[in-house]
Design a protein around this motif. Structure first.
Motif, PDB file in Angstrom:
ATOM      1  N   PRO A 147       0.657  -1.214   0.020  1.00 55.42           N
ATOM      2  CA  PRO A 147      -0.065   0.071  -0.022  1.00 55.42           C
ATOM      3  C   PRO A 147       0.844   1.331  -0.073  1.00 55.42           C
ATOM      4  N   CYS A 148       2.115   1.210   0.302  1.00 57.86           N
ATOM      5  CA  CYS A 148       2.865   2.800   0.466  1.00 57.86           C
ATOM      6  C   CYS A 148       3.672   2.620  -0.546  1.00 57.86           C
ATOM      7  N   GLN A 149       3.424   1.642  -1.554  1.00 55.04           N
ATOM      8  CA  GLN A 149       4.020   1.888  -2.950  1.00 55.04           C
ATOM      9  C   GLN A 149       5.682   1.998  -2.865  1.00 55.04           C
ATOM     10  N   LYS A 193       7.551   3.525  -0.658  1.00 50.20           N
ATOM     11  CA  LYS A 193       8.135   4.855  -0.161  1.00 50.20           C
ATOM     12  C   LYS A 193       9.126   4.686   0.893  1.00 50.20           C
ATOM     13  N   LYS A 247       2.368   8.781   5.095  1.00 49.27           N
ATOM     14  CA  LYS A 247       3.357   8.345   4.100  1.00 49.27           C
ATOM     15  C   LYS A 247       3.422   7.038   4.071  1.00 49.27           C
ATOM     16  N   CYS A 248       3.591   6.506   5.208  1.00 49.13           N
ATOM     17  CA  CYS A 248       3.681   5.188   5.278  1.00 49.13           C
ATOM     18  C   CYS A 248       2.602   4.088   5.244  1.00 49.13           C
ATOM     19  N   SER A 249       2.809   2.693   5.830  1.00 48.14           N
ATOM     20  CA  SER A 249       1.641   2.050   5.726  1.00 48.14           C
ATOM     21  C   SER A 249       1.237   1.587   7.097  1.00 48.14           C
ATOM     22  N   MET A 273      -2.079   1.399   9.125  1.00 49.12           N
ATOM     23  CA  MET A 273      -3.450   1.298   8.273  1.00 49.12           C
ATOM     24  C   MET A 273      -4.277   0.195   9.055  1.00 49.12           C
ATOM     25  N   MET A 285      13.429  12.256   2.263  1.00 46.29           N
ATOM     26  CA  MET A 285      13.393  11.947   0.382  1.00 46.29           C
ATOM     27  C   MET A 285      12.331  12.684  -0.245  1.00 46.29           C
TER      28      MET A 285
END
Lengths: 91, 467
Positions: free
Chosen positions: A42-44, A46, B65-67, B70, B363
């Motif tokens: 899901p974060c592709q 990053k 920005k991260c997962s 979730m 980044m």
């Protein structure tokens, strides 16, 4: 038990997994991505892709920066939002 | 449980009390608080578990920005709870492996098409300052921000800014944000929070997701001020809850009034690491040490001196080796590095901490630019891939502009000036006369980059600036 070195936290890929895959012949980002699914969560990518680039660049003495393309969606969104709603329509 | 009670700078006001449900248990939340922040404030470290190895997952980046955070919210899987405002009665559950499709699509409104002259993606210092210029002209502007609040990372900067009078030097970051935000709210600018730009399609449609609705934006100009994300580093246990980005710790403290932990080990002694360490002390948190892999401190001397006055050791030539603990950091091990960055055997040191903050670099968030086909170049001192641009911040595509960290990691003052330059350039292209304003800001930007710390940046920017 010792904690693993986590590289991709979406797909649960550790440094150990990458080393094993590398020794099996998956020696570039694209094939590692297909084999391990690293960077496809899901974060592709990053969080993991910059680390992966560095790791395999060191392992293979090649420069792997700049080979990743990204496609939409670049952030997790609900697929429900793509649906046009018809009357009484259910998924 | 983890509320900051007193703070020397911030007035911490919480919204109305509401209740949400987490795995069946009622949890108190406040209005204007995100779901992840409410859970963390109530003492919950583990939100969900990872899909294959079932490792505990909690807060990590805190800005969408991260997962890591979730969860399933009201039946919808993969929701980033760190940027989701809590609402009365929300049902939060752990992810059930990969989640399930919802049973009905009632919650998803029909997609909507939006036509505008300029769309600004990201309402941090760069995007806000651009919008502040554009608001005085008779053009349609859409400003989108994926967080629930406007202001990006500027709203969590409690230190006074250096730089010039024009960029409000001497004023605290969040106060600058408040002024810029109020100007936008008082203007005709169409702004949308909780809106994630997730795709740039070949027909130049920008796709945005807001409150379960798809917005298709068609615009004459695109302005990407998408900022940056924090870099992760590999070490054993780097995914254990309690390992955060330093920026995440800052968001918890300075935006939500929450203590990230009791005892902290800060990894990285650049400006972010030093400033956040000092702010942790201000919030009443114990910073055990700051460790830095490089042989010398990367940040400004003044910031390092402040920490030393409080007796916080800054250990150079030292990195993190391992984090112990399963559901929360229980201990961290650092190790010394020689001149070739090889670990020195026997130099391990044990730290009794419950939190490890990583300030190991940022980044640029260039994914949308990459989808738009803008030419990118890897420049390590700018943080990674950055777009090739001209001195007016126009990318390799005629109608796409950039400003702020997405164009190379720098700081908020330069981001604000870049926002002005790019927006003035767009105005000129549309046909508005803006006098010498643009040139004045280009000169201002040069002045801000005159210091010795900026020489490397100036050199690197030369590599990606054409014309």
């Amino acid at each position: 038990m010792k904690n693993p070195i986590m590289i991709c936290r979406c797909e649960d890929i550790t440094l150990e997994d990458i080393k094993n895959a590398f020794s099996m012949g998956f020696t570039d980002i694209e094939s590692l991505r297909r084999h391990l699914m690293i960077g496809t969560g899901p974060c592709q990518g990053k969080t993991c892709i910059p680390m992966l680039e560095k790791i395999i660049s060191e392992m293979s003495n090649k420069d792997f920066r700049g080979v990743i393309t990204t496609r939409p969606p670049e952030s997790p969104i609900s697929f429900g939002s793509f649906l046009h709603r018809g009357k009484n329509e259910k998924l | 449980m983890r509320e900051i009670q007193e703070h020397p700078i911030l007035k911490l006001a919480r919204g109305k009390e509401i209740w949400i449900k987490f795995s069946g248990t009622p949890i108190r939340a406040y209005e204007n608080e995100t779901v992840a922040m409410a859970l963390y404030r109530e003492g919950i470290d583990v939100f969900t578990e990872s899909s294959k190895l079932h490792r505990p997952r909690g807060m990590f980046c805190a800005i969408g920005k991260c997962s890591s955070c979730m969860m399933r919210v009201n039946g919808i899987p993969n929701v980033r709870t760190c940027i989701l405002p809590a609402r009365e009665g929300m049902v939060i559950e752990k992810q059930d492996m990969y989640g399930k499709l919802p049973e009905s699509i009632e919650d998803f409104p029909e997609p909507c098409e939006i036509y505008t002259d300029i769309v600004i993606v990201g309402a941090g210092p760069a995007g806000l300052s651009a919008a502040n210029i554009l608001k005085d002209f008779n053009i349609r502007v859409l400003l989108v921000e994926q967080n629930p609040k406007l202001g990006g990372q500027l709203i969590k900067q409690t230190h006074k800014f250096f730089g010039s009078e024009n960029e409000m030097a001497g004023t605290r970051g969040f106060e600058i944000a408040n002024i810029l935000i109020q100007n936008i709210k008082d203007s005709n600018i169409n702004y949308k929070t909780d809106s994630t730009a997730f795709g740039f399609y070949p027909d130049s449609t920008l796709a945005i997701f807001q409150n379960n609705q798809l917005l298709k934006v068609h615009s004459k100009y695109f302005f990407f001020a998408t900022g940056a994300s924090e870099k992760m580093i590999p070490f054993a246990g780097n995914d254990v809850p309690g390992v955060f980005g330093a920026g995440a710790a800052q968001t918890m403290m300075n935006v939500f009034g929450i203590k990230p932990g009791k005892d902290i080990l800060m990894v990285g002694a650049g400006n972010v690491g030093l400033i956040v360490s000092y702010q942790l002390l201000q919030a009443g948190i114990n910073v055990k040490a700051v460790i830095e892999a490089m042989p010398k401190i990367g940040g400004y001397f003044v910031h390092a001196a402040k920490l030393r006055r409080f007796g916080v050791p800054i250990l150079t030539g030292t990195t993190i080796k391992e984090v112990m603990g399963t559901k929360r950091v229980e201990k961290a091990i650092s190790i010394g590095l020689d001149e070739e960055f090889k670990e020195i055997e026997g130099s391990e040191k044990e730290w009794n901490v419950d939190t490890v903050c990583l300030s190991t670099g940022l980044m640029p968030s260039v994914n949308l630019l990459s989808q738009a086909g803008c030419t990118l170049k890897y420049v390590s001192s700018l943080g990674g891939y950055v777009p090739i641009r001209n001195r007016e911040l126009r990318t390799s595509r005629e109608t796409i502009y950039v400003a702020g960290d997405v164009s190379g990691i720098e700081e908020a003052s330069t981001a604000m000036v870049e926002g002005k330059i790019a927006s003035l350039a767009i105005l000129e292209k549309i046909g508005y006369a803006t006098g010498r304003e643009k040139e004045k800001n280009i000169e201002e930007l040069q002045r801000l980059r005159e210091g010795p710390f900026s020489s490397k940046i100036v050199e690197s920017l030369g590599e990606v600036t054409y014309e």
